[in-house]
Design a protein around this motif. Structure first.
Motif, short mmCIF file in Angstrom:
data_model
loop_
_atom_site.label_atom_id
_atom_site.label_comp_id
_atom_site.label_asym_id
_atom_site.label_seq_id
_atom_site.Cartn_x
_atom_site.Cartn_y
_atom_site.Cartn_z
N LEU A 1 0.80 -1.22 0.00
CA LEU A 1 0.00 0.00 0.00
C LEU A 1 0.84 1.29 0.00
O LEU A 1 0.61 2.19 -0.81
N MET A 2 1.80 1.38 0.91
CA MET A 2 2.58 2.62 1.02
C MET A 2 3.36 2.88 -0.26
O MET A 2 3.46 4.01 -0.75
N SER A 3 3.94 1.80 -0.78
CA SER A 3 4.74 1.94 -1.99
C SER A 3 3.83 2.31 -3.17
O SER A 3 4.20 3.11 -4.03
N PHE A 4 2.60 1.78 -3.18
CA PHE A 4 1.66 2.12 -4.25
C PHE A 4 1.30 3.60 -4.19
O PHE A 4 1.30 4.31 -5.20
N LEU A 5 1.03 4.09 -2.97
CA LEU A 5 0.62 5.49 -2.81
C LEU A 5 1.72 6.44 -3.26
O LEU A 5 1.46 7.45 -3.91
N VAL A 6 2.96 6.12 -2.92
CA VAL A 6 4.05 7.04 -3.20
C VAL A 6 4.67 6.79 -4.57
O VAL A 6 4.80 7.69 -5.39
N ASP A 7 5.05 5.53 -4.83
CA ASP A 7 5.82 5.23 -6.04
C ASP A 7 4.95 5.18 -7.29
O ASP A 7 5.40 5.51 -8.37
N VAL A 8 3.69 4.74 -7.13
CA VAL A 8 2.85 4.61 -8.32
C VAL A 8 1.94 5.83 -8.48
O VAL A 8 1.89 6.44 -9.54
N LEU A 9 1.24 6.20 -7.42
CA LEU A 9 0.29 7.31 -7.55
C LEU A 9 0.95 8.67 -7.38
O LEU A 9 0.51 9.65 -7.95
N GLY A 10 2.02 8.72 -6.59
CA GLY A 10 2.64 10.01 -6.29
C GLY A 10 2.04 10.53 -4.99
O GLY A 10 0.82 10.59 -4.84
N GLU A 11 2.89 10.92 -4.05
CA GLU A 11 2.42 11.18 -2.69
C GLU A 11 1.43 12.35 -2.59
O GLU A 11 0.65 12.44 -1.67
N LYS A 12 1.48 13.24 -3.58
CA LYS A 12 0.60 14.43 -3.50
C LYS A 12 -0.87 14.05 -3.51
O LYS A 12 -1.74 14.80 -3.13
#
Lengths: 224, 477, 230
Positions: free
Chosen positions: C89-100
């Motif tokens: 989940l965390m990696s998806f939010l940041v690395d795939v979706l972009g943390e913004k």
């Protein structure tokens, strides 16, 4: 025993599902052995010569050796002075090497010198180094009639004479020099690469110097 | 060395109750890993070197017969001897015969885990030959008649006071009758006592970190210099090494040396790295007149080509145990044999049998820290899992675990039933525990609730139930 | 789920989805693992991304599934396809979706974050949760001395070797206490249950939450193992 030998070798071949290496596969390993590929190059072993010398001194001191940078005429005087500074007897066991004989020891009238291999009672030895490795501040000793191994190990204090010109970057450069001097696959009986004094961390993981080999190592880095 | 790996759980109980051991382990966990991390950071090429180290070992293993023969040829060419030992018993016999051939009464030994593996000391003692361990840590545990607890720091489980007591007990007959309190005094006393033994020894026996096929050299890495005295002063030098220690060339050694010391102790370089090649030359002033290499197989050739082959890359640095939280909790003796920690959990079942050592590959959380620091990138958790698969196939997995697993997998393969039951369980658990938020005892979960509470499910039902509710609402909307 | 929807994803939970099979896998039961894995691969056919809120489950899908089917090229290809679409989940939010894309939440407290082993070492989840937590108002993060050391859960390990597991989780709990944090966060359910259980047994007041709860602004719900309020 030859049957034990073939038992092991055949066991290996059975596991690897092949017979004895032959053809192209054999040529490939033979050529790898004849011209050994180097590993990833280490930047700090690739410096210009003056920086190599400085890096050598820095690592040697970090790893508990002491270093004196001297001209060749100052070598005998520095040995005597070092012994005095450390309250050591003015008596050394010295390697009978042409390198060391090149210095004028007659100038040191107080210094008593015995040439030959190390004895259990020796307190200080003086030997020449085959090379120095800048990457880790390591001295390299090649055994031979001019350099008995026991002098590197038995005395409490080991004084090493290393010419700046013999300081190289990394291990690979030492191998090159050994091959040039002794032949591609002819090594001297013993090559000691020594980094600082003997040490142990076997009691409570705390480092203590002077476990079995010398407690002190003093390196004279000599410029011509 | 007699294995007690089968008694792992009892060994663990002893270890957890030993305050001296726990103190030492607390120090080890912080010290070794921090020093390794710093050493790795100081060398930007460290990760690339680890890759190459792995590749060198893989290349060697794929051509192991060739490199062993090449090594042998070079040793013989320089007047040395190579002996092939398929089993531990063969190696013991060969070494004993070599010692007897020079009428040896004492053997100066430099720390060798392979010698522990073949129980060499007991064999020599039975023949009236005294083996003298010269590595300080090995010397201490030899006096105490204990096995090593770590492959590079054999006495790491002991405190200074325990060493002081041991020295007083054994050295007082040599005239050292004062109990020492300082580490440096203990080191100095051992140096003095052992120095005479070096000078008197008839044979020096060492292991090898590497055997270099190109030159026929054995390579030894130590900090104390004891291996060097062992291979220089006595008239015969015997090298005991297992077959996977061979590497092709000096260039390969340079790569492996760069990762070895940093991984082991976090040092830039160990104090002594020594290459020995053949016996002393005619014109040399010292050195042994005989040089023998004993190559031990002891089951290793059978590991080649199997899913376990990667363990043969191991260069015995000890980083896996220094970083293992299980080793850090129980220490080396709990593993019950020569090789502890993650590498031991893979190698020991191979060498003493998986029935004897079945606990070792199971006693891991697969946290993966060992693999992340291994200088030759051995996938240790994967290899431990392979042992678990073999145990499962052989029906060695404990019955309780098998039955629980069978029930769970029956359910896991039937999604509706699984969800139904977990949802009921969730509600039942919630009913009894929601008020407190936890349970301090639960049926069938004694292993859990002996030491910790079992958190009650958070409100709202299972994830699936919540999803269903949410989806229902959405559809109605 | 709230986090993902806020970020603009359409989220679905396939009704046939169950466990990833890791307990069987780590117990050496390869046949059962393969059966479960095939089922999971079927269940997630057709989705763009499969997101797991637990590092060990994510690691199982993305690192271990393909190796289960070395003798079955067709299944191996499907497993590799799933592996490529699987994320923690965390990696998806940041690395795939972009943390913004993650809306700022509020959580008043001092937290410490435990790196779960699979997330950290199999999936490289280290900076992502810390970056996301950095944007949470009212929250400050106090690191443990060794946040990356295992908590002693290890799936069946903690019931097979409870004494060792207890020694490990006790050390973890001391490390947590030394940070002075009032909240322990992690991204793996097994670790969370284990640490929460230990902290409660010791009578600690530290609350234990999944990092997603804080990011989703759900910090007012009872923490793991905490009694319902009111």
């Amino acid at each position: 025993m030859s049957s034990d030998r073939s038992q092991i070798l055949n066991g290996i071949r059975r596991s690897l599902q092949r017979g004895e290496l032959s053809g192209a596969a054999r040529q490939a390993v033979e050529s790898r052995l004849a011209t050994p590929p180097r590993g990833p190059s280490v930047a700090r072993a690739q410096l210009p010569q003056a920086e190599k010398v400085a890096l050598f001194c820095q690592w040697a001191e970090t790893l508990n050796a002491t270093v004196a940078r001297v001209g060749s005429a100052e070598v005998p005087g520095e040995v005597t002075a070092y012994l005095m500074r450390n309250n050591l007897p003015a008596s050394v066991a010295m390697a009978p090497s042409p390198l060391l004989e090149g210095y004028d020891w007659s100038s040191q009238q107080m210094l008593s010198i015995r040439r030959g291999r190390g004895e259990g009672s020796d307190q200080v030895s003086v030997t020449g180094a085959f090379a120095g490795i800048a990457e880790t501040g390591t001295v390299v000793m090649a055994s031979g009639p001019d350099h008995p191994v026991s002098l590197n190990l038995l005395p409490d204090t080991h004084v090493v004479v290393l010419r700046e010109a013999d300081i190289v970057g990394g291990y690979e450069d030492v191998w090159g020099r050994l091959r040039a001097r002794y032949g591609k696959d002819r090594m001297p009986r013993t090559v000691n690469t020594i980094t600082g004094p003997s040490r142990t961390g076997d009691i409570e993981q705390a480092m203590e110097l002077g476990a079995h080999g010398p407690r002190r190592m003093h390196i004279l880095v000599v410029h011509e | 060395m007699e294995s007690t790996a089968h008694a792992f759980k009892t060994n663990v109980d002893h270890a957890l109750a030993d305050p001296n051991l726990q103190d030492s382990l607390a120090k080890l966990k912080v010290g070794f890993s921090e020093r390794r991390r710093q050493a790795a950071e100081r060398l930007p090429e460290f990760e690339a070197l680890r890759d190459r180290a792995r590749d060198i070992k893989n290349h060697t293993l794929a051509n192991l017969d060739f490199y062993l023969e090449e090594f042998e040829r070079k040793v013989i060419g320089l007047g040395g001897h190579v002996h092939w030992a398929p089993t531990a018993a063969d190696a013991r016999r060969i070494i004993a015969e070599l010692c007897q051939s020079v009428g040896a009464r004492t053997v100066a030994k430099s720390k060798s885990m392979v010698a522990e593996e073949i129980a060499l000391n007991e064999h020599l003692e039975a023949l009236g030959i005294a083996p003298i361990e010269t590595d300080l840590g090995e010397y201490i545990i030899q006096l105490r008649n204990e096995p090593p607890s770590h492959i590079i720091a054999p006495a790491v489980h002991l405190t200074k006071d325990q060493v002081a007591d041991t020295f007083l007990e054994h050295h007082s007959k040599l005239g050292f009758d004062k109990r020492l309190t300082e580490r440096n005094d203990l080191v100095a006393e051992a140096r003095y006592v052992l120095r005479q033994k070096f000078l008197d020894a008839d044979v020096g026996l060492t292991g090898a970190n590497f055997l270099v096929a190109e030159t026929g050299s054995s390579m030894l890495v130590t900090n104390e210099g004891n291996a060097d005295l062992s291979n220089t002063l006595p008239k015969m030098h015997i090298v005991l090494a297992s077959i996977e220690k061979v590497i092709p060339t000096l260039e390969d050694a340079a790569v492996l040396l760069r990762v070895l010391a940093r991984s082991a102790t976090g040092q830039e370089s160990s104090a002594y790295t020594t290459l020995n090649t053949g016996p002393k030359r005619a014109e040399d002033l010292d050195g042994p007149s005989q040089y023998h290499v004993v190559l031990l197989d002891n089951g290793r050739s059978g590991v080649l080509g199997t899913e376990m082959q990667d363990i043969l890359r191991c260069i015995r640095c000890g980083a896996c145990m220094n970083h293992c939280p299980v080793y850090g909790a129980v220490g080396g003796h709990a593993y019950g044999w020569v090789y502890p920690g993650p590498m031991g959990a893979v190698l020991t079942p191979q060498l003493v049998g998986v029935e004897e050592a079945s606990n070792l590959p199971n006693a891991s959380t697969f946290c993966g820290r060992c693999e992340s620091v291994c200088p030759v990138r051995i996938p240790l958790p994967k290899l431990m899992r392979h042992w678990r698969e073999r145990e499962f196939e052989k029906h060695l997995t404990p019955r309780g675990v098998r039955q629980g697993l069978a029930l769970w997998s029956f359910l896991a393969r039937r999604p509706a039933l699984y969800r139904g039951l977990t949802s009921i369980a969730n509600r039942v658990l919630a009913l009894f525990g929601r008020a407190d938020g936890r349970y301090s005892a639960l049926p069938l979960a004694g292993g859990w609730t002996r030491f910790r509470d079992f958190p009650a499910p958070q409100p709202g039902g299972t994830f699936h139930a919540q999803w269903k509710g949410k989806e229902g609402k959405r559809k109605r909307a | 789920m709230k986090l993902l929807e806020q970020a603009g994803c359409t989220v679905e939970v396939p009704p046939v989805q169950v466990c990833c099979g890791q307990p069987a896998y780590n117990s050496g039961d390869r046949a059962t693992t393969r059966a479960i894995a095939s089922q999971v691969i079927d269940a997630f056919e057709g989705y763009d991304a499969v997101v797991a809120p637990s590092g060990s489950c994510g690691g199982m899908l993305s690192h271990h599934y393909p190796g289960l089917f070395d003798d079955d090229p067709a299944m191996k290809a499907r497993a590799e396809n799933l592996a490529g679409r699987s994320h923690e989940l965390m990696s998806f939010l940041v690395d795939v979706l972009g943390e913004k894309k993650v809306a700022a939440a509020r959580y008043d407290g001092v937290a410490t974050y435990h790196d779960s082993c699979s997330g950290l070492r199999e999936l490289g989840v280290k900076e992502q949760p810390r970056r996301l937590l950095d944007s949470v108002q009212g929250l400050s993060l106090h690191e443990m001395k060794t946040p990356e050391v295992c908590c002693g859960f290890g799936g069946t390990f903690c019931v097979k070797y409870p004494e060792i597991s207890n020694a490990m989780v006790s050390e973890k709990s001391a490390d947590i206490a030394a940070t002075g944090a009032d909240t322990l966060l992690a991204g793996d359910l097994g670790c969370l249950m284990n640490m929460a259980g230990k902290l409660q047994r010791e009578g600690s007041a530290v609350r234990v939450r999944h990092v997603a709860e804080v990011l989703a602004g759900m910090g007012d719900l009872p923490a793991i193992g905490e009694p319902e309020r009111g």
